[in-house]
Design a protein around this motif. Sequence first.
Motif, PDB file in Angstrom:
ATOM      1  N   PRO A   1     -49.404 -19.430  16.554  1.00 24.84           N
ATOM      2  CA  PRO A   1     -50.237 -19.035  17.579  1.00 24.84           C
ATOM      3  C   PRO A   1     -51.881 -19.444  17.655  1.00 24.84           C
ATOM      4  N   ASP A   2     -52.531 -19.055  16.537  1.00 22.49           N
ATOM      5  CA  ASP A   2     -54.256 -19.460  16.555  1.00 22.49           C
ATOM      6  C   ASP A   2     -54.657 -21.043  16.191  1.00 22.49           C
ATOM      7  N   ASP A   3     -53.997 -21.903  15.737  1.00 25.41           N
ATOM      8  CA  ASP A   3     -54.322 -23.228  15.936  1.00 25.41           C
ATOM      9  C   ASP A   3     -54.598 -24.436  16.727  1.00 25.41           C
ATOM     10  N   ILE A   4     -55.022 -24.779  16.355  1.00 24.92           N
ATOM     11  CA  ILE A   4     -54.934 -26.277  17.611  1.00 24.92           C
ATOM     12  C   ILE A   4     -54.621 -27.498  16.630  1.00 24.92           C
ATOM     13  N   ALA A   5     -54.578 -28.488  17.243  1.00 24.52           N
ATOM     14  CA  ALA A   5     -54.338 -29.890  17.155  1.00 24.52           C
ATOM     15  C   ALA A   5     -55.854 -30.508  17.290  1.00 24.52           C
ATOM     16  N   VAL A   6     -55.893 -31.708  16.185  1.00 30.63           N
ATOM     17  CA  VAL A   6     -57.172 -31.789  16.526  1.00 30.63           C
ATOM     18  C   VAL A   6     -56.808 -33.794  16.110  1.00 30.63           C
ATOM     19  N   ARG A   7     -56.757 -34.611  17.115  1.00 31.98           N
ATOM     20  CA  ARG A   7     -56.743 -35.810  17.031  1.00 31.98           C
ATOM     21  C   ARG A   7     -58.520 -36.492  16.043  1.00 31.98           C
ATOM     22  N   VAL A   8     -58.014 -37.270  14.817  1.00 33.54           N
ATOM     23  CA  VAL A   8     -59.304 -37.722  14.862  1.00 33.54           C
ATOM     24  C   VAL A   8     -59.748 -38.935  14.687  1.00 33.54           C
ATOM     25  N   ASP A   9     -60.783 -38.609  15.226  1.00 33.17           N
ATOM     26  CA  ASP A   9     -62.127 -39.816  15.563  1.00 33.17           C
ATOM     27  C   ASP A   9     -62.646 -40.679  14.855  1.00 33.17           C
ATOM     28  N   TYR A  10     -63.459 -39.495  13.736  1.00 37.58           N
ATOM     29  CA  TYR A  10     -64.365 -40.040  13.180  1.00 37.58           C
ATOM     30  C   TYR A  10     -64.223 -38.954  11.673  1.00 37.58           C
ATOM     31  N   CYS A  11     -63.920 -39.345  10.510  1.00 33.80           N
ATOM     32  CA  CYS A  11     -64.417 -38.658   8.973  1.00 33.80           C
ATOM     33  C   CYS A  11     -64.925 -38.723   8.340  1.00 33.80           C
ATOM     34  N   GLY A  12     -65.208 -38.334   7.488  1.00 35.92           N
ATOM     35  CA  GLY A  12     -66.921 -38.041   6.786  1.00 35.92           C
ATOM     36  C   GLY A  12     -66.432 -39.471   5.508  1.00 35.92           C
ATOM     37  N   VAL A  13     -67.254 -40.061   4.677  1.00 40.51           N
ATOM     38  CA  VAL A  13     -67.059 -40.410   3.124  1.00 40.51           C
ATOM     39  C   VAL A  13     -67.900 -39.717   2.452  1.00 40.51           C
ATOM     40  N   CYS A  14     -67.121 -38.492   1.961  1.00 41.43           N
ATOM     41  CA  CYS A  14     -67.998 -37.929   0.910  1.00 41.43           C
ATOM     42  C   CYS A  14     -67.815 -38.372  -0.727  1.00 41.43           C
ATOM     43  N   HIS A  15     -68.491 -38.324  -1.925  1.00 47.87           N
ATOM     44  CA  HIS A  15     -69.239 -38.875  -2.781  1.00 47.87           C
ATOM     45  C   HIS A  15     -67.698 -37.740  -3.563  1.00 47.87           C
ATOM     46  N   THR A  16     -67.684 -36.246  -3.287  1.00 46.55           N
ATOM     47  CA  THR A  16     -66.597 -35.564  -3.536  1.00 46.55           C
ATOM     48  C   THR A  16     -65.371 -36.265  -2.973  1.00 46.55           C
ATOM     49  N   ASP A  17     -64.954 -36.896  -2.451  1.00 47.15           N
ATOM     50  CA  ASP A  17     -64.057 -37.775  -1.937  1.00 47.15           C
ATOM     51  C   ASP A  17     -63.788 -38.848  -2.551  1.00 47.15           C
ATOM     52  N   LEU A  18     -64.589 -39.485  -2.900  1.00 51.32           N
ATOM     53  CA  LEU A  18     -64.626 -40.438  -4.004  1.00 51.32           C
ATOM     54  C   LEU A  18     -63.646 -39.797  -5.327  1.00 51.32           C
ATOM     55  N   HIS A  19     -64.809 -38.934  -5.830  1.00 51.82           N
ATOM     56  CA  HIS A  19     -63.806 -38.432  -7.164  1.00 51.82           C
ATOM     57  C   HIS A  19     -62.709 -37.756  -7.231  1.00 51.82           C
ATOM     58  N   ALA A  20     -62.375 -36.979  -5.798  1.00 55.89           N
ATOM     59  CA  ALA A  20     -61.174 -36.897  -5.727  1.00 55.89           C
ATOM     60  C   ALA A  20     -60.278 -37.490  -5.974  1.00 55.89           C
ATOM     61  N   VAL A  21     -60.764 -38.937  -5.856  1.00 54.11           N
ATOM     62  CA  VAL A  21     -58.952 -39.523  -5.730  1.00 54.11           C
ATOM     63  C   VAL A  21     -59.491 -40.398  -7.173  1.00 54.11           C
ATOM     64  N   HIS A  22     -61.095 -40.754  -7.466  1.00 48.55           N
ATOM     65  CA  HIS A  22     -60.791 -41.121  -8.659  1.00 48.55           C
ATOM     66  C   HIS A  22     -59.958 -40.157  -9.540  1.00 48.55           C
ATOM     67  N   ALA A  23     -60.107 -38.619  -9.782  1.00 49.25           N
ATOM     68  CA  ALA A  23     -59.810 -38.326 -10.916  1.00 49.25           C
ATOM     69  C   ALA A  23     -58.115 -38.138 -10.425  1.00 49.25           C
ATOM     70  N   HIS A  24     -58.078 -38.234  -9.387  1.00 50.11           N
ATOM     71  CA  HIS A  24     -56.019 -37.884  -8.976  1.00 50.11           C
ATOM     72  C   HIS A  24     -55.813 -38.699  -9.902  1.00 50.11           C
ATOM     73  N   THR A  25     -54.154 -38.026 -10.361  1.00 49.04           N
ATOM     74  CA  THR A  25     -53.103 -39.778 -11.847  1.00 49.04           C
ATOM     75  C   THR A  25     -52.404 -39.988 -10.441  1.00 49.04           C
ATOM     76  N   GLY A  26     -51.428 -39.112  -9.706  1.00 53.38           N
ATOM     77  CA  GLY A  26     -50.589 -38.965  -9.050  1.00 53.38           C
ATOM     78  C   GLY A  26     -49.350 -38.816 -10.309  1.00 53.38           C
ATOM     79  N   GLU A  27     -49.106 -38.230 -11.331  1.00 49.69           N
ATOM     80  CA  GLU A  27     -48.446 -37.856 -11.967  1.00 49.69           C
ATOM     81  C   GLU A  27     -47.667 -37.017 -11.531  1.00 49.69           C
ATOM     82  N   SER A  28     -48.268 -35.815 -10.914  1.00 50.29           N
ATOM     83  CA  SER A  28     -47.352 -34.624 -10.307  1.00 50.29           C
ATOM     84  C   SER A  28     -46.940 -34.670  -9.261  1.00 50.29           C
TER      85      SER A  28
END
Length: 182
Positions: A28-55
């Motif tokens: 009831p308190d949600d909205i759906a958003v069509r994503v047009d632009y998304c930031g590229v942050c160093h945090t995202d890069l760290h998360a991807v590089h640290a993700h092992t894919g094992e879990s």
Amino acid sequence: MRTTVGWRADGPATTLRRVSLERRDLRPDDIAVRVDYCGVCHTDLHAVHAHTGESNAVLVPGHEFTGVVTEVGSEVTRFTAGDPVAVGNIVDSCGVCAMCRAGQENFCHEFPTLTYGGTDRHDGSTTLGGYSREYVVRDQFAYLRPPRSRPLPATRCHGRDAQPRRPPRTGHRADHRTARRT
């Protein structure tokens, strides 16, 4: 469930894979958003590089994005379909602790729910980020953008690339938000 397309990390590789994602149905308190632009942050890069894919944890990065509301939940009054919005790194919080009541959800005593890699407070699922075509978010954590504002290019943290770049002023402490990198 709602189906959309996103970009997922399968391990510490530098390439994300396009996949089909499931988003929750609107509450009831949600909205759906069509994503047009998304930031590229160093945090995202760290998360991807640290993700092992094992879990079994799925990683879809992207924690700051802009887009357009496509649908609203039955109790939403602040937004209508077609509204331009921005969503930051926090997509939910307990809402009852002193910090949340003061509008400081980033200091939530129960820790805020983050755009990706967080735990949904209702169903326990892992949140999947803005590197996708659609995102479902509580309306309290989306921000209306002025209707005639220019479309935002891909941004980095704090939307810095969406603003005119200015050199740091002499005599002011330069930090990670204002220092030029060479």
